[in-house]
Design an enzyme around this catalytic site. Structure first.
Site, PDB file in Angstrom:
ATOM      1  N   PHE A  32      -5.439  21.904 -23.734  1.00 61.61           N
ATOM      2  CA  PHE A  32      -5.988  20.595 -24.074  1.00 61.61           C
ATOM      3  C   PHE A  32      -7.442  20.858 -23.718  1.00 61.61           C
ATOM      4  O   PHE A  32      -7.720  21.396 -22.529  1.00 61.61           O
ATOM      5  CB  PHE A  32      -5.310  19.515 -23.714  1.00 61.61           C
ATOM      6  CG  PHE A  32      -5.985  18.177 -23.947  1.00 61.61           C
ATOM      7  CD1 PHE A  32      -5.969  17.947 -25.438  1.00 61.61           C
ATOM      8  CD2 PHE A  32      -6.398  17.174 -23.277  1.00 61.61           C
ATOM      9  CE1 PHE A  32      -6.599  16.680 -25.944  1.00 61.61           C
ATOM     10  CE2 PHE A  32      -6.827  16.098 -23.802  1.00 61.61           C
ATOM     11  CZ  PHE A  32      -7.190  15.809 -24.949  1.00 61.61           C
ATOM     12  N   ASP A  33      -8.507  20.029 -24.005  1.00 63.31           N
ATOM     13  CA  ASP A  33      -9.772  20.225 -23.939  1.00 63.31           C
ATOM     14  C   ASP A  33     -10.076  19.730 -22.485  1.00 63.31           C
ATOM     15  O   ASP A  33     -10.943  20.618 -21.548  1.00 63.31           O
ATOM     16  CB  ASP A  33     -10.747  19.604 -24.522  1.00 63.31           C
ATOM     17  CG  ASP A  33     -10.700  18.328 -25.163  1.00 63.31           C
ATOM     18  OD1 ASP A  33      -9.996  17.373 -24.428  1.00 63.31           O
ATOM     19  OD2 ASP A  33     -11.198  17.591 -25.983  1.00 63.31           O
ATOM     20  N   LYS A  58       0.248   8.538 -23.036  1.00 62.76           N
ATOM     21  CA  LYS A  58       0.837   9.133 -24.379  1.00 62.76           C
ATOM     22  C   LYS A  58       2.321   8.881 -24.244  1.00 62.76           C
ATOM     23  O   LYS A  58       2.879   7.676 -24.759  1.00 62.76           O
ATOM     24  CB  LYS A  58       0.659  10.655 -24.566  1.00 62.76           C
ATOM     25  CG  LYS A  58      -0.681  11.315 -24.978  1.00 62.76           C
ATOM     26  CD  LYS A  58      -1.786  10.779 -24.181  1.00 62.76           C
ATOM     27  CE  LYS A  58      -3.166  11.735 -24.453  1.00 62.76           C
ATOM     28  NZ  LYS A  58      -3.523  12.616 -23.688  1.00 62.76           N
ATOM     29  N   ASP A  95       2.368  21.036 -19.751  1.00 64.81           N
ATOM     30  CA  ASP A  95       1.356  19.976 -20.113  1.00 64.81           C
ATOM     31  C   ASP A  95       2.108  19.238 -21.087  1.00 64.81           C
ATOM     32  O   ASP A  95       2.294  19.377 -22.022  1.00 64.81           O
ATOM     33  CB  ASP A  95       0.185  20.307 -20.691  1.00 64.81           C
ATOM     34  CG  ASP A  95      -0.566  19.162 -20.889  1.00 64.81           C
ATOM     35  OD1 ASP A  95      -0.122  17.992 -21.208  1.00 64.81           O
ATOM     36  OD2 ASP A  95      -1.806  19.442 -21.054  1.00 64.81           O
ATOM     37  N   HIS A 122     -19.510  15.273 -28.951  1.00 66.39           N
ATOM     38  CA  HIS A 122     -18.964  14.491 -29.828  1.00 66.39           C
ATOM     39  C   HIS A 122     -19.017  12.841 -29.367  1.00 66.39           C
ATOM     40  O   HIS A 122     -19.076  11.935 -30.023  1.00 66.39           O
ATOM     41  CB  HIS A 122     -17.389  14.621 -30.453  1.00 66.39           C
ATOM     42  CG  HIS A 122     -16.637  14.978 -29.156  1.00 66.39           C
ATOM     43  ND1 HIS A 122     -16.644  16.304 -28.122  1.00 66.39           N
ATOM     44  CD2 HIS A 122     -15.548  14.301 -28.582  1.00 66.39           C
ATOM     45  CE1 HIS A 122     -15.678  15.984 -27.312  1.00 66.39           C
ATOM     46  NE2 HIS A 122     -15.207  15.038 -27.585  1.00 66.39           N
ATOM     47  N   TYR A 167       0.715  -1.116  -0.066  1.00 67.33           N
ATOM     48  CA  TYR A 167      -0.024   0.169   0.041  1.00 67.33           C
ATOM     49  C   TYR A 167       0.870   1.211   0.040  1.00 67.33           C
ATOM     50  O   TYR A 167       0.760   2.403  -0.786  1.00 67.33           O
ATOM     51  CB  TYR A 167      -0.883   0.061   1.201  1.00 67.33           C
ATOM     52  CG  TYR A 167      -2.014   1.167   1.464  1.00 67.33           C
ATOM     53  CD1 TYR A 167      -3.221   0.938   0.668  1.00 67.33           C
ATOM     54  CD2 TYR A 167      -1.714   2.230   1.677  1.00 67.33           C
ATOM     55  CE1 TYR A 167      -3.977   1.923   0.543  1.00 67.33           C
ATOM     56  CE2 TYR A 167      -2.566   3.395   1.582  1.00 67.33           C
ATOM     57  CZ  TYR A 167      -3.961   3.278   0.987  1.00 67.33           C
ATOM     58  OH  TYR A 167      -4.653   4.188   0.903  1.00 67.33           O
ATOM     59  N   ALA A 212       2.165  15.694 -22.106  1.00 65.37           N
ATOM     60  CA  ALA A 212       1.817  14.357 -22.528  1.00 65.37           C
ATOM     61  C   ALA A 212       2.624  13.981 -23.556  1.00 65.37           C
ATOM     62  O   ALA A 212       3.017  12.646 -23.993  1.00 65.37           O
ATOM     63  CB  ALA A 212       0.404  14.516 -22.963  1.00 65.37           C
TER      64      ALA A 212
HETATM   65  C1  PLP Z   1      -4.427  13.471 -23.343  1.00 67.87           C
HETATM   66  C2  PLP Z   1      -4.187  14.750 -22.802  1.00 67.87           C
HETATM   67  C3  PLP Z   1      -4.499  15.286 -21.397  1.00 67.87           C
HETATM   68  C4  PLP Z   1      -5.616  14.525 -20.426  1.00 67.87           C
HETATM   69  O1  PLP Z   1      -4.922  13.318 -20.275  1.00 67.87           O
HETATM   70  P1  PLP Z   1      -5.783  11.962 -20.021  1.00 67.87           P
HETATM   71  O2  PLP Z   1      -4.902  10.884 -19.617  1.00 67.87           O
HETATM   72  O3  PLP Z   1      -6.684  11.663 -21.267  1.00 67.87           O
HETATM   73  O4  PLP Z   1      -6.733  12.434 -18.831  1.00 67.87           O
HETATM   74  C5  PLP Z   1      -3.944  16.486 -21.048  1.00 67.87           C
HETATM   75  N1  PLP Z   1      -3.201  17.231 -21.882  1.00 67.87           N
HETATM   76  C6  PLP Z   1      -2.739  16.849 -23.124  1.00 67.87           C
HETATM   77  C7  PLP Z   1      -1.959  17.505 -24.028  1.00 67.87           C
HETATM   78  C8  PLP Z   1      -3.330  15.645 -23.475  1.00 67.87           C
HETATM   79  O5  PLP Z   1      -2.906  15.023 -24.721  1.00 67.87           O
END
Ligand code: PLP
Length: 456
Positions: free
Chosen positions: A123-124, A257, A214, A448, A71, A216
């Protein structure tokens, strides 16, 4: 040798069950022309997203078997923490179950109602988490960044002048953080230059603001820096990543990613006080500070994935796959967003289907036809996602009508790409026959994902 081939052997396979055109027609009709509602089993080549769809390596699977499920302070936690620190250089690491959990956590601690968060482009999920806190998420991508026909090396860059203007207008006390998304997912996975990261850092320093990346797709971004920015050609991919992180105070990461795994994420940062606040919130909603909603084996897979993603043979193949797909579509006069970014090729549905107005959703219609024609699943990034009805009931279309062909990492071979090109070219030849779509059911939010359509 000029040919770049997949730098791996396949030792486990997942069969693709072939489908007929009739079967696909029935499936898309039943799914209301929405690719999110098609059973994955009916898809031949799934390009819906590159998120969480990577194939893991033998070393990642081996690491998973060794996962320590204690844990607290499991062995797997230390492996994860040291892999994240090695690449990012940040002092504190906070695991989360995916990227948006990292965002929710960060903004729930630093963002107060009425604040403003500038970025090159949010990002959204980042935008949604900021707006959920009653704040505004502002995008300042460089001019031309969203134009599918402008050719430039770093179309994901922050417009530094507009960033500075925003800080002056709102005042620093209204801005909890400046963000920079690398690569810039929402504008086609376009890279951000090291120079632009440095300039953004300089603005943050001038006003005493923290900078978060950010990240990813940090390694894909670093590859573009290596290939395109003067002075980086001889640097290792890993050292370029480390330099990118060195200009920031922290980062949010979706490990789905560039950590080459199916689930996971993290925040990493230097500010100890903030880290303590984040950990307290983490324990409330995600899990204890050394696992954050992930199993020990997930932490192991991420730790190993972060090492593999900076392998230059891997990344050369990765970016080459996207670039050569784009090049072949360009040669066939298929309208796409140029130049391609790191993780996807985007068809330009406005130019592909010029006879369809925005209210007939050319992108969504193209998505449906790709599935019918060749069993390919893509996603619309256009008026279904961003269009709206104004006060007079008129439909206002999105700035672009794009169809994203996102490439999962290490999953498809170059023959899959041959087939994809053939399908797109075939479809382009009969594009005049493609009919538009109208809503069967219009979802009230995030349209979407669940809306359904009928042919006009
Ligand atoms: C995918 C993504 C996110 C969100 O991540 P999740 O793992 O899908 O929650 C945030 N910022 C960017 C640039 C992304 O491509």
């Amino acid at each position: 040798m000029k040919t770049i081939f997949e730098p791996f052997r396949i030792k486990m396979v997942e069969p693709i069950r072939m489908t007929t055109r009739e079967e696909r027609l029935a499936a898309i009709e039943q799914a209301g022309y929405n690719p999110f509602l098609i059973p994955a089993e009916k898809v031949l080549i799934d390009l819906l997203t590159d998120s969480g769809t990577s194939a893991m390596s033998t070393d990642q699977w081996a690491a998973m078997i060794k996962g320590d499920e204690a844990y607290a302070c499991a062995r797997s936690w230390y492996a994860f923490e040291s892999a994240v620190k090695d690449i990012t250089g940040f002092a504190h690491v906070i695991p989360t179950h995916q990227g948006r959990a990292a965002e929710r956590l960060l903004f729930s601690v630093i963002a107060k109602e009425g604040m403003v968060v500038p970025s090159n482009t949010h990002f959204d999920t980042t935008r949604a988490n900021i707006e959920h806190r009653g704040c505004r998420a502002l995008d300042f991508v460089v001019p031309g960044g969203e134009d599918p026909e402008v050719i430039a090396d770093f179309k994901g860059n922050m417009d530094i002048a507009r960033l500075e203007e925003c800080i002056k207008t709102n005042g620093t006390e209204k801005i909890p953080v400046v963000m920079l998304t690398v690569t810039n997912n929402a504008t086609g996975g376009q890279p951000v230059s090291m120079e632009n990261i440095r300039q953004t850092r300089a603005v943050c320093d001038r006003y005493g603001l923290p900078l978060f990346l950010d990240v990813a797709r940090f390694a894909e971004n670093a590859w573009f820096i290596k290939m395109r920015e003067p002075g980086f050609a001889d640097r290792s991919l890993k050292s370029i990543c480390q330099e990118m992180f060195s200009y920031a105070d922290g980062c949010t990461m979706s490990a789905k990613k560039d950590a080459l795994v199916n689930i996971g994420g993290f925040i990493a940062l230097n500010d100890e006080k903030l880290a303590v606040g984040l950990k307290n919130m983490l324990i409330l909603t995600e899990g204890y500070a050394t696992y954050g909603g992930l199993a020990g084996r997930d932490l192991e897979a991420i730790a190993q994935g972060l090492k593999e993603v900076v392998d230059e043979d891997y990344m050369r193949y990765r970016i080459h796959t996207v670039a050569s797909l784009a090049e072949r579509l360009n040669q066939a006069n298929i309208p796409i967003f140029n130049p391609p970014g790191g993780h996807a090729v985007y068809l330009d549905a406005r130019r592909f289907l010029p006879h369809l107005p925005p209210e007939q959703f050319p992108g969504q219609a193209l998505v449906a036809e790709l599935f019918i024609e060749g069993g390919i699943r893509a996603v619309e990034i256009g008026s279904v996602m961003f269009g709206y009805w104004d006060a007079d009931g008129r439909f206002v279309g999105a700035p672009n009508e794009l169809v994203r062909l996102a490439l999962p990492r290490r999953v498809y071979t170059s023959s899959h790409m041959d087939y994809l090109v053939e399908v797109v070219v075939e479809l382009h030849a009969r594009r005049h026959q493609v009919r538009g779509l109208k809503f069967r059911y219009e979802a009230p939010v995030l349209r979407h994902f669940t809306s359904t359509f009928d042919r006009v």
